[in-house]
Write an enzyme that holds these catalytic residues in place. Structure first.
Site, PDB file in Angstrom:
ATOM      1  N   LYS A 190       0.811  -1.229   0.000  1.00  0.00           N
ATOM      2  CA  LYS A 190       0.000   0.000   0.000  1.00  0.00           C
ATOM      3  C   LYS A 190       0.840   1.273   0.000  1.00  0.00           C
ATOM      4  O   LYS A 190       0.447   2.293   0.558  1.00  0.00           O
ATOM      5  CB  LYS A 190      -0.970   0.017   1.201  1.00  0.00           C
ATOM      6  N   ASP A 246      -8.715  -7.621  10.728  1.00  0.00           N
ATOM      7  CA  ASP A 246     -10.019  -6.965  10.542  1.00  0.00           C
ATOM      8  C   ASP A 246     -11.184  -7.956  10.524  1.00  0.00           C
ATOM      9  O   ASP A 246     -12.292  -7.628  10.950  1.00  0.00           O
ATOM     10  CB  ASP A 246     -10.026  -6.088   9.284  1.00  0.00           C
TER      11      ASP A 246
END
Length: 486
Positions: free
Chosen positions: A179, A215
């Protein structure tokens, strides 16, 4: 299926002679048939995943498993007695969040008291790890001041959305940056320790325990406080993944036999060993070939939001090249990868406005369309999203069936905490997934509960449960320092 009904109606209105109508129908259906998976095929897919899950749990076999089955060191789900104030950090991109979460036992509610978004400048994203964690620690200090929490030593849940190897609940080794991050001195290091060192360098505040949170686990835990039968978390959004509570005796990589541990399946990698080759269509193969990671995340590329729009584009392009759509003339937009956004699928499948939305989207793509073309586009969207929902159901059914068999139950009643834009936004996805799960896991009564902020509230809840269990165990080492064996 509504889209198929519309398709037949549009043909009758527009196509003319019955022979040409039948010909077009057969040719379109020929291209869509590989997406239509029978119940028997879904059961077969489920059986393959079950074998891969067992391989991933094995001490000596997990290295070659495509479904990684990663231990999370989360040993319990909420029981409703958790309470107190917690901090949460959510780092997964160019911004990160700091949250203050309060858990109220009397009302069984998880309140997000407040949160703050902090930017990470480009020079910090590409600088040293020390500089990055000093920046995070400074933002956390600023947030504590704003909340008048300075002076309190609170536990913290840390959602760190980069590839890591978790060794303990409070020890996670960064494998590689993604990212756009490339901070030196972090890969191969324990990110919890780096955060604690940055806080200690400041010396003006402290935190108590830190729980690392995936997550998907956060999704399960955020729902688990509202529904204590929630033992599965599932995300179907840009990507896809699931976690569930496995019996410790089956988690061969971690010492200990008693109780349960949450396992992060990483089921997006299912099929990376080639076991789904007979299920892949030519369009799936093209999506994989042109992706940034060919041969990786095979299952995810068949069902998640990052790829569904591109699959539909490739099908529409193929039908156009065979002169079955748009008078055989593709537009520049249709020829452009990524031009058919996944959100278009949801818009086109809307029950009341779908056909009108299809017309607008085809116009936006500079296509010369007629009513039949719009109906075919809707049928393609319906077929691709339906396969996604049914494949996801096959994977979920594998998990609920495993939990039932693990516990020796004739019937299992359980809840799945769910998040992700595909599940939330698509008008038919959740209904189709749930219907398929009922067929594939007939001895399981499965309730679905949409998560509220899994990476924030869920991270805090992981910490709250860890604190509760920690207080009950004879030694903190039992919870916070049970170790993975390699």
């Amino acid at each position: 299926m509504l889209a198929a009904w519309w398709f037949r109606l549009c043909l009758q209105v527009n196509q003319g002679p019955f022979g040409s109508e039948l010909s077009l129908t057969l040719q379109v259906q020929k291209h869509l048939e590989p997406f239509r998976l029978s119940l028997e095929k879904l059961q077969d897919v489920s059986a393959r995943l079950r074998k891969d899950m067992i391989r991933g749990l094995g001490k000596h076999s997990h290295h070659r498993a495509s479904v990684k089955m990663l231990p999370t060191f989360v040993r319990a789900t909420p029981d409703g007695t958790e309470k107190g104030d917690f901090l949460a950090l959510d780092l997964g991109g160019t911004n990160f969040r700091v949250l203050h979460v309060r858990v109220l036992e009397e009302e069984q509610r998880v309140l997000k008291m407040d949160s703050q978004i902090c930017a990470i400048p480009q020079d910090i994203m590409l600088g040293t790890g020390e500089k990055l964690f000093d920046h995070i620690a400074a933002c956390l200090a600023e947030f504590l001041d704003s909340q008048k929490l300075r002076g309190q030593t609170l536990p913290l849940g840390f959602t760190f959305s980069f590839p890591c190897e978790q060794k303990e609940i409070d020890k996670s080794i960064l494998i590689r940056w993604t990212k756009g991050f490339n901070c030196s001195g972090v890969e191969g290091e324990d990110v919890v320790n780096l955060l604690k060192e940055a806080i200690h360098r400041r010396g003006d505040y402290d935190i108590s325990s830190v729980a690392m949170v995936n997550d998907t686990v956060g999704t399960m835990m955020s729902c688990g406080y509202r529904d204590q039968s929630c033992e599965i978390g599932m995300i179907i959004g840009t990507g896809t993944n699931a976690c569930y509570m496995e019996e410790m005796k089956n988690v061969k990589r971690v010492e200990g036999e008693d109780g349960r541990m949450c396992i992060n399946t990483e089921w997006g990698g299912f099929g990376d060993d080639g076991c789904l080759k007979d299920v892949l269509t030519e369009f799936d193969e093209e999506v994989d070939k042109t992706s940034i990671n060919p041969g990786v995340h095979t299952f995810e590329k068949m069902i998640s939001g990052m790829y569904l729009g591109e699959i539909v584009r490739l099908v529409l392009l193929k039908l156009t090249e065979e002169k079955l759509l748009f008078r055989g003339c593709p537009s520049e937009a249709l020829l452009t990868p990524g031009s058919f956004e996944t959100r278009f699928i949801s818009e086109i499948e809307e029950p009341d406005s779908g056909l009108e939305n299809a017309k607008k989207i085809l116009t936006k793509l500079d296509l010369d369309w007629d009513l039949v073309d719009a109906c075919v586009a809707r049928l393609v969207c319906d077929t691709v999203s339906s396969r996604s929902a049914r494949l996801c159901a096959a994977a979920l059914a594998t998990i609920v069936n495993r939990i039932r068999i693990n516990r020796g139950l004739d019937h299992l009643k359980t809840t799945v905490g769910v998040d992700g834009t595909v599940y939330r936004k698509h008008p038919n996805f959740s209904d189709e997934l749930q219907a398929a799960v009922r067929l594939l896991a007939p001895k399981c009564d499965v309730t679905f509960l949409i998560s509220e902020d899994g990476s924030g509230k869920g991270a805090a809840m992981v910490t709250a449960v860890a604190q509760r269990v920690w207080a009950c165990w004879a030694s903190p080492d039992d919870l916070f320092h049970c170790r993975v064996t390699l």
